[in-house]
Design an enzyme around this catalytic site. Structure first.
Site, short mmCIF file in Angstrom:
data_model
loop_
_atom_site.label_atom_id
_atom_site.label_comp_id
_atom_site.label_asym_id
_atom_site.label_seq_id
_atom_site.Cartn_x
_atom_site.Cartn_y
_atom_site.Cartn_z
N CYS A 1 8.67 4.06 5.08
CA CYS A 1 8.99 2.76 4.48
C CYS A 1 10.38 2.70 3.85
CB CYS A 1 7.93 2.39 3.45
SG CYS A 1 6.29 2.42 4.16
N LYS B 1 13.62 3.29 6.08
CA LYS B 1 13.73 2.23 7.09
C LYS B 1 14.02 0.87 6.43
CE LYS B 1 10.33 -0.08 9.15
NZ LYS B 1 9.03 -0.31 9.77
N LYS C 1 5.20 13.26 1.14
CA LYS C 1 4.63 13.25 -0.21
C LYS C 1 3.21 13.79 -0.11
CE LYS C 1 2.66 8.65 -0.34
NZ LYS C 1 2.51 7.44 -1.10
N LEU D 1 0.84 -1.21 0.00
CA LEU D 1 0.00 0.00 0.00
C LEU D 1 0.86 1.24 0.00
CD1 LEU D 1 -2.34 -1.07 2.94
CD2 LEU D 1 -2.64 -1.55 0.50
C1 UGA Z 1 6.04 2.70 -0.43
C2 UGA Z 1 5.74 1.74 -1.59
O1 UGA Z 1 5.44 2.49 -2.77
C3 UGA Z 1 4.56 0.82 -1.25
O2 UGA Z 1 4.37 -0.11 -2.30
C4 UGA Z 1 4.88 0.08 0.05
O3 UGA Z 1 3.78 -0.73 0.45
C5 UGA Z 1 5.16 1.07 1.15
O4 UGA Z 1 6.26 1.92 0.75
C6 UGA Z 1 5.51 0.30 2.39
O5 UGA Z 1 6.52 -0.39 2.41
O6 UGA Z 1 4.70 0.29 3.34
P1 UGA Z 1 4.96 5.01 0.45
O7 UGA Z 1 6.14 5.09 1.36
O8 UGA Z 1 3.59 5.24 1.00
O9 UGA Z 1 4.90 3.55 -0.25
O10 UGA Z 1 5.14 6.10 -0.67
P2 UGA Z 1 5.60 6.15 -2.20
O11 UGA Z 1 4.47 6.66 -3.00
O12 UGA Z 1 6.24 4.91 -2.62
O13 UGA Z 1 6.70 7.31 -2.10
C7 UGA Z 1 7.86 7.16 -1.32
C8 UGA Z 1 8.76 8.36 -1.47
O14 UGA Z 1 9.38 8.37 -2.75
C9 UGA Z 1 8.07 9.72 -1.32
O15 UGA Z 1 8.88 10.56 -0.54
C10 UGA Z 1 7.97 10.23 -2.73
O16 UGA Z 1 7.96 11.63 -2.80
C11 UGA Z 1 9.23 9.65 -3.35
N1 UGA Z 1 9.16 9.48 -4.81
C12 UGA Z 1 8.31 8.58 -5.35
C13 UGA Z 1 10.02 10.21 -5.61
O17 UGA Z 1 10.83 11.03 -5.14
N2 UGA Z 1 9.97 10.02 -6.97
C14 UGA Z 1 9.12 9.12 -7.55
O18 UGA Z 1 9.15 9.00 -8.79
C15 UGA Z 1 8.28 8.39 -6.71
#
Ligand code: UGA
Length: 430
Positions: A260, A263, A320, A153
């Protein structure tokens, strides 16, 4: 089915309420009594679009109950999900105290077959430890199964991710456990991969590590683009047209944050070391992520020269958009650095202000993006909330002391802003 979810945090609440929505009888458990009392009134401790409504609806339909008793959970439910917190320790390892505690309590209260499913993000081999713990504390000779069913998620889109998953991973050791879980997820009509417990645990590590790698890869490219005058958005788009690469997770910015990726990467670098592999690639992913914040700070220094006594307006604090989560948010390190250098910082975020106040006490919390701009020497965008897409830039320009925009998420069209008279700096684009 009768299901219990132990741990009513982010993962537990989303999983519990979605499983209730699918028609199951769900009991969400947490050791925090006050939290449970609030949840019974559909007062939820986090911001997640649609979650409050989903919880309220399923409480009303009597499909979703809350309790602080593991005993009640074990008595009522054949399937017990463990979704408790697994925080990081100082050395990067994961603290599994709560997982062990729950496993022990399940064992002490078990009187008939139960399927115990690990849902929390845990290091590989945790399933093995849960099994051993239950065997050690169980009072009678009762059969049980342990399974790994990692969650994928994303905060901000968690309900949609649960209801429409790309895949469901089921790590099991018995046909019975496989059948129970396959049946549970049948209404979702999603691809299900059945594998062993350790492979399921590793799929979760590998997925997050790979996604973080994609982000650091494009962030490294953004630095090259800046140096040679290319546009990282175009580079990412061109790469993504190759079906083997794809477009997602190639947005350069201020680096990844959240509860996530940082960590999980630390944990997996640690686990790899323990099993005898030095995962240098992931160490570099982590370093590049840290450097990306320096890269943003350098842009501010390049344009303002001295940071002392300057006022920086910051839009977006959460790690985010669509969440109020401030855990490992790039905004915190960037703002703290600016303050250390003597800058005053004015901030606004649509959802994360309350949580941000805990860490950023010295910032001036403003009521609107325009209030942030008032008297600021530049405007820095750290989180790409939709609300910031439609700003009235004529007004923004009037309110700023100097018309400078540093867009750490490449939200805006540089051409349009330059035409309006702004000095615009994105990440990896001119
Ligand atoms: C992430 C994973 O996407 C999920 O599949 C997973 O279940 C979750 O971790 C977890 O392990 O519980 P999440 O941390 O909610 O989800 O957020 P993401 O949408 O993946 O974004 C993570 C970070 O990467 C944010 O800071 C976002 O700004 C950054 N990001 C994302 C970028 O800098 N560039 C991108 O192209 C995508």
């Amino acid at each position: 089915m009768n299901i219990s979810i132990i741990g009513s945090g982010y993962v537990g609440l989303v999983t519990g309420s979605c499983l209730a929505e699918l028609g199951n009888n769900v009991l969400c458990v947490d050791k925090d009594d006050r939290k449970i009392e609030k949840l019974k009134k559909a007062e939820i401790p986090i911001y997640e679009p649609g979650l409050k409504e989903l919880i309220a609806r399923n409480i009303k339909n009597k499909k979703l109950l809350f309790s602080s008793s593991i005993k009640e959970a074990v008595k009522k439910s054949e399937i017990i999900f463990i979704a408790v917190g697994t925080p990081s320790l100082e050395n990067g390892e994961v603290d599994l105290t709560d997982v062990e505690d729950v496993a022990r309590n399940i064992a002490l209260n078990m009187t008939e077959y139960r399927l115990i499913v690990e849902k929390s993000t845990v290091p590989v081999e945790t399933g093995e430890w849960v099994k051993r713990t239950i065997s050690a504390y169980i009072k009678q000779k009762i059969k049980f199964d342990v399974a790994s069913n990692p969650e994928f998620l994303r905060e901000g889109q968690a309900i949609n991710d649960f209801m429409h998953p790309d895949r469901i991973i089921i790590g099991v050791e018995s046909k019975k456990a496989k059948d129970i879980l396959a049946n549970l997820y049948k209404p979702l009509n999603a691809a299900i991969l059945v594998t062993n417990i350790k492979s399921a645990e590793l799929i979760k590590h590998a997925s997050n590590a790979f996604l973080a790698t994609k982000i650091s890869f494009i962030n490294a490219f953004s630095q090259i683009c800046d140096k040679v005058g290319a546009d990282v958005k175009e580079v990412a788009f061109g790469m993504g047209l190759d079906k083997r690469i794809g477009h997602s997770f190639l947005d350069a910015g201020a680096g990844y944050g959240g509860s996530c990726f940082p960590k999980d990467l630390d944990a997996f670098i640690n686990i790899s070391k323990k099993v005898g592999y030095d995962f240098r690639l992931l160490k570099a992913v982590k370093d590049i992520n840290e450097e990306q914040k320096e890269f943003i700070l350098k842009k501010i220094r390049d344009v303002l020269w001295m940071l002392k006594d300057k006022t920086i307006g910051v839009l977006g604090l959460a790690f985010k958009p669509d969440t109020d989560d401030m855990r490992n948010a790039p905004a915190v390190s960037i703002i703290k650095y600016l303050q250390k250098e003597g800058s005053r910082v004015r901030v606004y975020d649509p959802q994360a202000m309350e949580k941000a106040k805990i860490e950023l006490m010295d910032a001036k919390f403003c009521d609107s993006p325009y209030e942030v701009c008032k008297g600021s020497d530049c405007l820095l965008i750290i989180t790409e909330w939709n609300e910031f897409k439609e700003l009235d830039f004529v007004k923004v320009k009037k309110m700023l002391k100097r018309p400078i925009i540093i867009d750490a998420r490449n939200m805006y069209d540089p051409g349009i802003l330059k035409k309006l008279g702004f000095q615009y700096m994105g990440v990896g684009r001119l």
